[in-house]
Design an enzyme around this catalytic site. Structure first.
Site, short mmCIF file in Angstrom:
data_model
loop_
_atom_site.label_atom_id
_atom_site.label_comp_id
_atom_site.label_asym_id
_atom_site.label_seq_id
_atom_site.Cartn_x
_atom_site.Cartn_y
_atom_site.Cartn_z
N GLU A 91 0.95 -1.73 -0.31
CA GLU A 91 0.06 0.05 0.34
C GLU A 91 0.40 1.47 -0.17
OE1 GLU A 91 -2.24 -0.65 2.70
OE2 GLU A 91 -3.78 -1.52 1.64
N CYS A 413 -1.16 5.93 10.09
CA CYS A 413 0.02 4.63 10.32
C CYS A 413 -0.61 3.62 11.09
CB CYS A 413 0.73 5.70 11.71
SG CYS A 413 1.42 7.31 10.81
N1 SAH Z 1 8.61 0.29 10.20
C1 SAH Z 1 9.15 1.53 10.00
C2 SAH Z 1 8.33 2.45 9.01
C3 SAH Z 1 6.88 2.31 8.99
S1 SAH Z 1 5.76 2.45 10.18
C4 SAH Z 1 8.98 1.86 11.66
O1 SAH Z 1 8.15 1.20 12.29
O2 SAH Z 1 9.27 2.98 12.39
C5 SAH Z 1 5.44 4.08 10.41
C6 SAH Z 1 5.27 5.04 12.08
O3 SAH Z 1 4.03 4.44 12.29
C7 SAH Z 1 6.25 4.58 13.14
O4 SAH Z 1 6.55 5.00 14.16
C8 SAH Z 1 4.80 3.15 13.98
O5 SAH Z 1 5.31 3.09 15.00
C9 SAH Z 1 3.60 3.35 13.89
N2 SAH Z 1 2.63 3.21 13.90
C10 SAH Z 1 2.49 1.68 14.41
N3 SAH Z 1 1.03 1.32 14.18
C11 SAH Z 1 0.86 2.43 14.09
C12 SAH Z 1 -0.76 2.80 14.57
N4 SAH Z 1 -2.13 0.98 15.30
N5 SAH Z 1 -1.35 3.74 15.09
C13 SAH Z 1 -0.22 4.87 15.41
N6 SAH Z 1 1.03 4.33 14.71
C14 SAH Z 1 1.56 3.20 14.07
#
Ligand code: SAH
Ligand code: SF4
Length: 436
Positions: A91, A413
């Site tokens: 996505e 996110c």
């Molecule tokens: N894998 C990398 C980048 C993708 S996730 C990482 O984890 O940094 C991007 C961001 O979204 C990260 O900071 C992660 O902590 C956050 N994230 C993941 N799941 C989430 C959720 N359910 N709600 C809010 N933020 C979330």
């Protein structure tokens, strides 16, 4: 199918030499792929017809991902299901005028536009909202110059520093009344890291994307009415996957986006969950995006619970590695912090975060947790979010609340999975409403 998109100039030169062609042909293919962003070999009109035919006969295709589905949010966010050559899907999210990373991620846009203030209530409710911080400045009338001084005006990304003059935005975005957009791209199909609050984790890891498949997500969007060369675009590697567990292909995509497509690396931010060898390698890169580290907890005990990867590399090791990155002028490292109600969102945690980040050129992006089916966390209360942000700001750390985008279409996110899961036959995610 052999994909041309993704090959660098060196590889294309070898390919052309193998076909008995002159080296300048490689440059023509390179320009057709990354500047003109053609969709097929037939469209490479700078090449002789006989060469095009030969390439096709030998199985070469441009090989861009195909946009298989689109979902549009009430807030303008769009989520695309991108299908790769082998049928795997990821996505990609498009956020016009959005923040998905550029606001509050350490880029100038975050500071520049922080005049549009949001409240913690709005963040939790999921309404339109904007970060606020202690380094708030008034928006500039002419926002064509980014932090690094690169000119991204009417010459677009093709005019680098010193060439071309800044004028107001000319691209399709401006016509639609937007000032900029952020594209959130995926680096892997699924993810191996297993953060407990993240929907993508539920997919497990299916495979790495290639450099061409990562950069291709941007090129395809460009073919759908977005003018990369004219519109002001920020890229965030914050979609599905952990970029630093696919380091070489991720960095390969950065080089294609910079050298091929002309997008300045100062407009890119990569987010990692904290893969230590990746951070160490990243520190040595000369051309690299900005870094965001998903801190998400203020001590190792809590972090291990929500991010089991902490057992391998703890917070102290990660912060030490981050501090070795030579920061550019006015560059800050962003620490993302997903607020999970009752888990990591209390004043004691804010105090610990302040201790951890003391003395660092750091910004904090607070992300109110976005719910997902089968994930047993709670959103923080608006009051707790406000107190948390207030304490960090009071402690001297620029702290933003990231505005959730596209929650209604599961594009926010940590919510990227649904269409991928459907495509690959994963069951159990049917209750989410979606506008197609
Ligand atoms: N894998 C990398 C980048 C993708 S996730 C990482 O984890 O940094 C991007 C961001 O979204 C990260 O900071 C992660 O902590 C956050 N994230 C993941 N799941 C989430 C959720 N359910 N709600 C809010 N933020 C979330
Ligand atoms: Fe992977 Fe990032 Fe989700 Fe963790 S938060 S599972 S690293 S995509």
């Amino acid at each position: 199918m052999r994909a041309l998109f993704g090959m660098g100039l060196g590889e294309l030169t070898e390919l052309m030499a193998g076909l008995g062609e002159k080296p300048y042909r490689a440059r023509q293919v390179f320009e057709a792929l990354y500047k003109q962003r053609v969709g097929s070999v037939e469209e490479m009109t700078t090449l002789a017809g006989s060469l095009r035919t030969r390439l096709v006969e030998e199985g070469w295709r441009v090989g861009l991902p195909v946009m298989a589905q689109t979902a549009v949010s009430v807030d303008g966010t769009e989520r695309y299901l991108m299908k790769m050559g082998d049928g795997e899907t990821v996505e990609t999210v498009w956020m016009p005028d959005g923040d998905g990373g550029e606001r509050g991620d350490g880029s100038e846009a975050a500071v520049e536009e922080a005049g549009e203030v949001e409240t913690a209530e709005e963040a939790v409710a999921g309404e339109q909202q904007i970060p606020s911080g202690n380094d708030r400045k008034k928006s500039k009338d002419n926002d064509n110059c980014d932090e690094s001084g690169d000119v991204v005006g009417d010459g677009g990304y093709w005019s680098r520093r010193g060439e071309g003059r800044a004028r107001s935005n000319f691209g399709t975005l401006a016509e639609k009344g937007f000032r900029r957009a952020t594209i959130c791209i995926s680096s892997q199909v699924g993810c191996a890291v297993n953060c407990q609050f993240c929907l993508t984790a539920k997919l497990g890891i299916r495979r790495n994307l290639t450099a061409g498949e990562i950069a291709g997500q941007v090129a395809v969007l460009n073919r759908h009415g977005i003018q990369i060369g004219k519109d002001r675009i920020n890229l965030v590697f914050m979609g599905m996957g952990e970029p630093f567990l696919n380091y070489d292909e991720f960095m390969g995509s950065v080089r294609l986006l910079v050298a091929g497509m002309g997008i300045p690396e100062s407009r890119m931010t990569v987010s990692t969950s904290g893969i230590l060898p990746g951070i160490e390698a990243f520190a040595k890169e000369t051309v690299r995006p900005k870094l965001a580290l998903s801190l998400n907890a203020s001590n190792d005990v809590v972090r291990e619970q929500i991010m089991p990867v902490t057992r391998k590399w703890n917070i102290a090791a990660l912060l030490e590695a981050v501090q070795k990155i030579p920061l550019r002028t006015r560059e800050w490292v962003t620490f993302e912090y997903v607020l999970l109600g009752g888990v990591n969102d209390q004043p004691v945690h804010a105090r610990e975060v302040l201790d951890l980040l003391a003395g660092m050129r750091a910004k904090v992006n607070l992300i109110v947790w976005n719910p997902g089916p089968g994930i047993e966390y709670h959103q923080p209360t608006p009051a707790d979010v406000a107190v948390f942000q207030g304490m960090l700001i009071e402690g001297g750390i620029a702290t933003y609340i990231r505005r959730p985008r596209g929650r209604d279409i599961y594009a926010a996110c940590g919510q990227l999975k649904r269409t991928v899961a459907e495509e690959s036959g994963v069951q159990g995610l049917v209750e989410i409403s979606e506008m197609m």
